[in-house]
Design a protein around this motif. Structure first.
Motif, PDB file in Angstrom:
ATOM      1  N   UNK A   8       0.825  -0.854   0.428  1.00 24.33           N
ATOM      2  CA  UNK A   8      -0.224  -0.387  -0.329  1.00 24.33           C
ATOM      3  C   UNK A   8       1.007   1.612   0.232  1.00 24.33           C
ATOM      4  N   UNK A   9       0.116   1.981  -0.920  1.00 28.08           N
ATOM      5  CA  UNK A   9       0.725   3.802  -0.650  1.00 28.08           C
ATOM      6  C   UNK A   9       0.921   4.573   0.518  1.00 28.08           C
ATOM      7  N   UNK A  10       1.843   5.038   1.267  1.00 32.92           N
ATOM      8  CA  UNK A  10       1.389   5.681   1.794  1.00 32.92           C
ATOM      9  C   UNK A  10       1.073   7.242   1.188  1.00 32.92           C
ATOM     10  N   UNK A  11       0.591   7.888   1.106  1.00 31.59           N
ATOM     11  CA  UNK A  11      -0.421   8.912   1.211  1.00 31.59           C
ATOM     12  C   UNK A  11       0.126  10.153   1.723  1.00 31.59           C
ATOM     13  N   UNK A  12       0.598   9.982   3.628  1.00 31.68           N
ATOM     14  CA  UNK A  12       0.735  10.905   4.906  1.00 31.68           C
ATOM     15  C   UNK A  12       1.253  10.504   5.956  1.00 31.68           C
ATOM     16  N   UNK A  13       1.731  10.820   6.365  1.00 38.76           N
ATOM     17  CA  UNK A  13       2.111  10.980   7.686  1.00 38.76           C
ATOM     18  C   UNK A  13       2.482  12.198   8.766  1.00 38.76           C
ATOM     19  N   UNK A  14       1.287  11.700   9.459  1.00 35.54           N
ATOM     20  CA  UNK A  14       0.906  12.781  11.067  1.00 35.54           C
ATOM     21  C   UNK A  14       1.930  12.519  12.263  1.00 35.54           C
ATOM     22  N   UNK A  15       2.153  13.863  12.438  1.00 33.25           N
ATOM     23  CA  UNK A  15       2.852  14.034  13.721  1.00 33.25           C
ATOM     24  C   UNK A  15       1.822  13.949  15.188  1.00 33.25           C
ATOM     25  N   UNK A  16       1.919  12.285  15.163  1.00 37.05           N
ATOM     26  CA  UNK A  16       0.456  13.360  16.148  1.00 37.05           C
ATOM     27  C   UNK A  16       0.779  13.267  18.118  1.00 37.05           C
ATOM     28  N   UNK A  17       2.010  12.891  18.301  1.00 35.60           N
ATOM     29  CA  UNK A  17       2.654  13.372  19.784  1.00 35.60           C
ATOM     30  C   UNK A  17       4.089  13.153  19.564  1.00 35.60           C
ATOM     31  N   UNK A  18       5.049  14.144  20.693  1.00 36.98           N
ATOM     32  CA  UNK A  18       6.178  13.437  19.499  1.00 36.98           C
ATOM     33  C   UNK A  18       6.922  11.742  19.720  1.00 36.98           C
ATOM     34  N   UNK A  19       6.294  11.122  20.256  1.00 36.31           N
ATOM     35  CA  UNK A  19       6.363   9.629  20.515  1.00 36.31           C
ATOM     36  C   UNK A  19       5.135   8.550  18.812  1.00 36.31           C
ATOM     37  N   UNK A  20       3.764   9.963  18.783  1.00 37.76           N
ATOM     38  CA  UNK A  20       3.312   8.769  17.997  1.00 37.76           C
ATOM     39  C   UNK A  20       3.573   9.716  16.619  1.00 37.76           C
ATOM     40  N   UNK A  96       4.383  -2.999   3.116  1.00 28.86           N
ATOM     41  CA  UNK A  96       3.376  -4.342   2.852  1.00 28.86           C
ATOM     42  C   UNK A  96       2.232  -4.669   3.446  1.00 28.86           C
ATOM     43  N   UNK A  97       0.982  -4.964   3.867  1.00 32.77           N
ATOM     44  CA  UNK A  97       0.096  -5.269   4.888  1.00 32.77           C
ATOM     45  C   UNK A  97      -0.534  -6.258   4.805  1.00 32.77           C
ATOM     46  N   UNK A  98      -1.475  -6.957   5.411  1.00 32.38           N
ATOM     47  CA  UNK A  98      -2.575  -7.582   4.952  1.00 32.38           C
ATOM     48  C   UNK A  98      -3.642  -6.904   5.226  1.00 32.38           C
ATOM     49  N   UNK A  99      -4.717  -7.122   5.741  1.00 29.23           N
ATOM     50  CA  UNK A  99      -6.311  -7.266   5.185  1.00 29.23           C
ATOM     51  C   UNK A  99      -6.720  -6.616   6.321  1.00 29.23           C
ATOM     52  N   UNK A 100      -7.372  -6.304   6.777  1.00 22.62           N
ATOM     53  CA  UNK A 100      -8.008  -5.580   8.229  1.00 22.62           C
ATOM     54  C   UNK A 100      -8.071  -6.874   8.867  1.00 22.62           C
ATOM     55  N   UNK A 101      -8.409  -6.924  10.153  1.00 21.51           N
ATOM     56  CA  UNK A 101      -8.807  -7.944  10.369  1.00 21.51           C
ATOM     57  C   UNK A 101      -8.985  -8.041  12.586  1.00 21.51           C
ATOM     58  N   UNK A 102      -9.296  -9.193  13.307  1.00 26.36           N
ATOM     59  CA  UNK A 102      -9.237  -8.286  14.478  1.00 26.36           C
ATOM     60  C   UNK A 102     -11.186  -8.875  14.943  1.00 26.36           C
ATOM     61  N   UNK A 103     -11.459  -8.775  16.153  1.00 30.24           N
ATOM     62  CA  UNK A 103     -12.585  -9.108  17.316  1.00 30.24           C
ATOM     63  C   UNK A 103     -12.791  -8.255  17.751  1.00 30.24           C
ATOM     64  N   UNK A 104     -12.071  -7.392  17.995  1.00 31.26           N
ATOM     65  CA  UNK A 104     -11.893  -5.847  19.242  1.00 31.26           C
ATOM     66  C   UNK A 104     -13.066  -4.552  18.482  1.00 31.26           C
ATOM     67  N   UNK A 105     -13.908  -5.358  17.871  1.00 30.96           N
ATOM     68  CA  UNK A 105     -14.997  -4.808  16.677  1.00 30.96           C
ATOM     69  C   UNK A 105     -17.176  -4.005  17.879  1.00 30.96           C
ATOM     70  N   UNK A 106     -17.439  -3.464  18.238  1.00 31.12           N
ATOM     71  CA  UNK A 106     -18.897  -3.222  18.644  1.00 31.12           C
ATOM     72  C   UNK A 106     -20.121  -4.640  17.358  1.00 31.12           C
TER      73      UNK A 106
END
Ligand SMILES: Cc1cc2nc3c(=O)[nH]c(=O)nc-3n(C[C@H](O)[C@H](O)[C@H](O)COP(=O)(O)OP(=O)(O)OC[C@H]3O[C@@H](n4cnc5c(N)ncnc54)[C@H](O)[C@@H]3O)c2cc1C
Length: 352
Positions: A8-20, A96-106
């Motif tokens: 997947x192409x990265x379109x943007x990178x946002x610095x949310x905090x100094x660490x994230x 490179x990524x795998x599609x979304x997964x997980x069960x932590x969802x309402x």
């Protein structure tokens, strides 16, 4: 490389905090079907590594379905992948990524939601909150704990959402620098009037432990209490998947306690039920289904995440490894497909 990983192409990178940093992906039109996330799900990314070729890590989506696909990564002290992502990824790069997964969802987006986040655990929590505010009708209360004010991820976004939805959203910021670590008593006081809500808990291990203890003491129903553990994968889900013949040839003998002859399997996935009568008891269910061409969900393949979780409807399986499901999940019939070997002659299950 596994067939269903995507560059997947990265379109943007946002610095949310100094660490994230938030990494925004540009999803090509032909991948929109493969990437239809539910709120609270995660992507598994392959971080390049000179040492091992790649390091596989899960990152929860902070975006809501329909928004540009975004994960938010917080640096882990002495960590490899999180620092690599924050130091190296720039717009125009690919990952490179795998599609979304997980069960932590309402299960019900209209439900009232009691959301607990600690540090980077806010990522799936804001995805759930954003989605519920947009699509649902319920009330949403957020307890968000951080070390100090500078560590608060999405501070402005939380303020904006709360101002836009004063009747539905309440966000409580808890700063360790001011109030100390939240105690089970304080967490209990926060949850006590909200026992009919659906609870979601994500954050560092001590925060989750205290929060879950508080909810348990309040006898908060297990069916409405969800938790997501952040941990690094030990294995590599991006590797080649063995073709049918190879996967079957690998099986020598079923381990102790496992069925001794081919097993009948009926499994429901995305509304389609498949039936087989030749499940070799020494082959984990996920591998067997892949060999049969069934696109069953997975991520770590090591029993460390819950992406491959399914519910048993009949029969029993033995999990070779389980680092993620609790006794209550097991009592509810939840099992990990990547680790499940049949112990009965017939197994019925569903991924719904
Ligand atoms: C479902 C899920 C969702 C998650 N969501 C998020 C999220 O939204 N945001 C977030 O920040 N985190 C999230 N995490 C946690 C995330 O997956 C990582 O565990 C976290 O970023 C720490 O990874 P790290 O590699 O930086 O640190 P560590 O895993 O602590 O790094 C150390 C490890 O890297 C190995 N290593 C060191 N050097 C190299 C090298 N050169 N090549 C390869 N390996 C090396 C070491 O051997 C060691 O095993 C999530 C985890 C899960 C399971």
């Amino acid at each position: 490389m596994a067939t269903d990983s995507f560059l997947l192409p990265v379109s943007d990178v946002v610095e949310e905090t100094a660490e994230a940093h938030s990494i925004v992906f540009d999803l090509p039109d032909d991948l929109k079907d493969a990437f239809q996330p539910k709120p609270g799900q995660f992507l598994t990314v392959a971080v390049p590594s000179d040492r091992d070729g790649l390091a596989a890590r899960c990152y929860s989506l902070s975006s809501a379905p329909g928004d540009p696909l975004t994960v938010t990564v917080k640096r882990t002290a002495d960590g490899y992948a999180s620092n690599w992502i924050c130091d190296n990824l720039r717009p125009g790069d690919t990952l490179r990524v795998l599609p979304p997964s997980g069960i932590f969802t309402p299960a019900d987006i209209d439900a009232d939601l009691l959301l607990f986040a600690g540090g980077s655990g806010v990522t799936p929590i804001i995805s759930i909150a954003r989605t519920a505010l947009r699509e649902g009708k319920g009330r949403i209360v957020v307890f968000y704990a951080n070390r100090d004010e500078r560590s608060v991820i999405f501070a402005e976004e939380w303020a904006r959402l709360a101002a836009e939805h004063p009747d539905r959203l309440q966000v409580v910021h808890w700063l360790e620098s001011v109030q100390g670590l939240p105690t089970p008593e304080q967490l209990k006081a926060f949850a006590a009037d909200r026992l009919t809500y659906d609870a979601f808990v994500c954050g560092p291990a001590p925060f989750m432990k205290a929060t879950v203890a508080a909810l348990k003491e309040l006898e908060f129903p297990r069916a409405r209490r969800h938790q997501e553990k952040f941990a690094s994968l030990g294995g590599n889900p991006f590797g080649e998947i063995a073709p049918v013949e190879e996967a079957e040839a690998e099986v020598v003998e079923a381990p102790e306690g496992v069925a001794r002859q081919p097993v009948e399997l009926e499994i429901e996935l995305d509304g389609t039920t498949s039936t087989f009568d030749d499940w070799d008891p020494g082959t984990p269910m996920l591998e067997f289904l892949e060999a049969k061409g069934v696109k069953a969900p997975y991520s770590c393949r090591e029993g460390e995440c819950s992406a491959c979780a399914f519910r048993l409807l009949e029969g029993e399986v033995k999990m070779v490894r389980n680092d993620v499901l609790e006794q209550e999940d097991l009592d509810d019939g939840i099992r990990l497909g990547c680790q499940s070997l049949p112990t009965t002659d017939t197994v019925r299950g569903t991924y719904s």
